[in-house]
Motif scaffolding. Structure first.
Motif, mmCIF file in Angstrom:
data_model
loop_
_atom_site.group_PDB
_atom_site.id
_atom_site.type_symbol
_atom_site.label_atom_id
_atom_site.label_comp_id
_atom_site.label_asym_id
_atom_site.label_seq_id
_atom_site.Cartn_x
_atom_site.Cartn_y
_atom_site.Cartn_z
ATOM 1 N N PHE A 92 0.835 -1.201 0.000
ATOM 2 C CA PHE A 92 0.000 0.000 0.000
ATOM 3 C C PHE A 92 0.875 1.258 0.000
ATOM 4 C CE2 PHE A 92 -1.543 3.287 2.970
ATOM 5 C CZ PHE A 92 -2.613 3.795 2.246
ATOM 6 N N ILE B 79 -2.991 -5.309 -2.414
ATOM 7 C CA ILE B 79 -3.880 -4.172 -2.154
ATOM 8 C C ILE B 79 -5.306 -4.670 -1.924
ATOM 9 C CG2 ILE B 79 -4.892 -2.069 -3.135
ATOM 10 C CD1 ILE B 79 -1.975 -1.771 -2.260
ATOM 11 N N ALA B 80 -5.725 -5.643 -2.736
ATOM 12 C CA ALA B 80 -7.072 -6.202 -2.584
ATOM 13 C C ALA B 80 -7.228 -6.872 -1.220
ATOM 14 C CB ALA B 80 -7.348 -7.207 -3.703
ATOM 15 N N GLU C 155 -7.654 -4.131 1.400
ATOM 16 C CA GLU C 155 -8.999 -3.539 1.344
ATOM 17 C C GLU C 155 -10.050 -4.490 1.923
ATOM 18 O OE1 GLU C 155 -8.774 -0.434 -2.391
ATOM 19 O OE2 GLU C 155 -9.257 -2.540 -2.825
ATOM 20 N N GLN C 156 -9.890 -5.785 1.637
ATOM 21 C CA GLN C 156 -10.838 -6.767 2.163
ATOM 22 C C GLN C 156 -10.726 -6.861 3.683
ATOM 23 O OE1 GLN C 156 -10.268 -10.715 0.636
ATOM 24 N NE2 GLN C 156 -12.221 -11.465 1.414
ATOM 25 N N SER D 9 -12.062 -3.566 5.017
ATOM 26 C CA SER D 9 -13.434 -3.279 4.535
ATOM 27 C C SER D 9 -13.578 -1.850 4.017
ATOM 28 C CB SER D 9 -14.461 -3.533 5.655
ATOM 29 O OG SER D 9 -14.417 -4.879 6.075
ATOM 30 N N VAL D 10 -12.540 -1.338 3.364
ATOM 31 C CA VAL D 10 -12.592 0.000 2.748
ATOM 32 C C VAL D 10 -11.834 -0.039 1.422
ATOM 33 C CG1 VAL D 10 -12.739 1.270 4.937
ATOM 34 C CG2 VAL D 10 -10.489 0.770 3.954
ATOM 35 N N GLN D 11 -12.131 0.939 0.571
ATOM 36 C CA GLN D 11 -11.363 1.118 -0.659
ATOM 37 C C GLN D 11 -10.282 2.152 -0.382
ATOM 38 O OE1 GLN D 11 -13.645 2.378 -4.056
ATOM 39 N NE2 GLN D 11 -11.838 2.558 -5.386
ATOM 40 N N VAL D 12 -9.026 1.812 -0.660
ATOM 41 C CA VAL D 12 -7.917 2.710 -0.319
ATOM 42 C C VAL D 12 -7.421 3.528 -1.503
ATOM 43 C CG1 VAL D 12 -7.153 1.302 1.633
ATOM 44 C CG2 VAL D 12 -6.195 0.864 -0.647
ATOM 45 N N GLU E 256 -8.342 5.129 -5.645
ATOM 46 C CA GLU E 256 -9.160 5.337 -6.831
ATOM 47 C C GLU E 256 -8.234 5.266 -8.037
ATOM 48 O OE1 GLU E 256 -11.045 9.086 -6.652
ATOM 49 O OE2 GLU E 256 -12.211 8.658 -4.851
ATOM 50 N N THR F 10 -8.011 7.356 -1.580
ATOM 51 C CA THR F 10 -9.347 7.771 -1.172
ATOM 52 C C THR F 10 -9.240 8.461 0.190
ATOM 53 O OG1 THR F 10 -9.740 5.692 -0.014
ATOM 54 C CG2 THR F 10 -10.360 5.782 -2.353
ATOM 55 N N GLY G 142 -8.050 5.979 2.470
ATOM 56 C CA GLY G 142 -6.626 5.735 2.226
ATOM 57 C C GLY G 142 -5.738 6.792 2.858
#
Length: 298
Positions: free
Chosen positions: A10, A37-38, A41-42, A45-48, A50, A59, A62
């Protein structure tokens, strides 16, 4: 809880703004970075990130994670250096970084001597002008030209070697031709500089041509040997080269000093202590050469 191994992927993407650049820097393939990275995020539980045409952008989540990720990185490096500092065996890997000139023109015989004296120490020499990050364990020892000691990072332990002087040099053949009244064009040889250097207006021999630009120090020495013109070199390079001579009327100038730098617990290891002691003694013996006291202009 985030896994540090995922977090470092990350951080690489956050800093480079590109999965491809992060993969190259980490020495892995593109898919590995995306998978890590996936996983992060899993787990969180967030998207880091864009994904945009210009690259990967953090984000809001992030951005918040970045601060904690950097704290994890610092803690990881501190743990590594503390464990490394407890290693008192005269064996294992020793990474040394120093400028190309110091490696090729002065210290390589000494590095070879040290390697022969300590065959169980694995030497890794990084000959580069870039300043390695000792805090992040990119190297164990850095040998550097230091102009202003006040600008050294406070967390580094520094041992000053000897004062470093530089002079202006030209080939013996070019100087002889100038003294004989030849009309040879004498050009200032510079590394990637755009203007005419200050020393071009000093001394008895004045460059008359436009600058001859070279990409690095090795090309600089080769150019002055070929009689293209004059250039500024460390005295330990110019005075030791039988094809070169100091430009008359220009005295050597002290440019700073050579320092041996280590960091934190790393400097307490036996192999680092052995190396620092060894190199500091060799640099002390080179003081007249490095300081420009071993020769004079012809």
């Amino acid at each position: 809880m985030a896994d540090w191994d995922d977090v470092r992927y990350f951080l690489a993407v956050a800093r480079d703004g590109s999965v491809r650049a992060a993969a190259e820097g980490l020495g892995v393939n593109h898919a590995t970075v995306l998978r890590r990275i996936a996983q992060l995020e899993q787990r969180l539980s967030v998207q880091v990130f864009e994904k945009r045409p210009s690259g990967y952008r953090l984000t809001a989540a992030g951005e918040e994670i970045l601060e904690f990720a950097e704290q994890m990185e610092v803690s990881s490096h501190q743990l590594e250096t503390r464990v490394f500092g407890r290693d008192q065996s005269a064996r294992g890997l020793l990474r040394v970084t120093l400028p190309p000139f110091l490696a090729t023109q002065l210290l390589m015989p000494d590095l070879a001597d040290f390697a022969r004296l300590h065959p169980d120490i694995e030497m890794e020499i990084h000959s580069t002008g870039e300043v390695a990050n000792l805090t992040n364990r990119e190297a164990d020892v850095a040998i550097r030209f230091v102009v202003d000691r006040e600008r050294l990072p406070a967390n580094l332990h520094g041992l000053v070697g000897t004062e470093l002087s530089g002079g202006v040099y030209l080939s013996r053949g070019l100087l002889a031709a100038w003294r004989a009244g030849a009309s040879n064009v004498i050009r200032p040889i510079v590394i990637n500089d755009r203007g005419v250097p200050d020393w071009a207006h000093e001394g008895e021999v004045r460059p008359t041509g436009i600058p001859f630009r070279v990409p690095d120090a090795e090309a600089q020495v080769a150019a002055v040997r070929e009689g293209i013109g004059m250039t500024r070199l460390p005295c330990f390079v110019g005075d030791a080269d039988p094809q070169l001579v100091r430009a008359p009327g220009i005295k050597p100038r002290v440019n700073g000093a050579i320092w041996i730098l280590t960091h934190g617990e790393t400097r307490k290891t036996k192999r680092v202590r052995l190396f620092v002691d060894f190199v500091s003694r060799r640099l002390a013996a080179y003081a007249p050469l490095v300081g420009g006291l071993s020769a004079s202009a012809d």
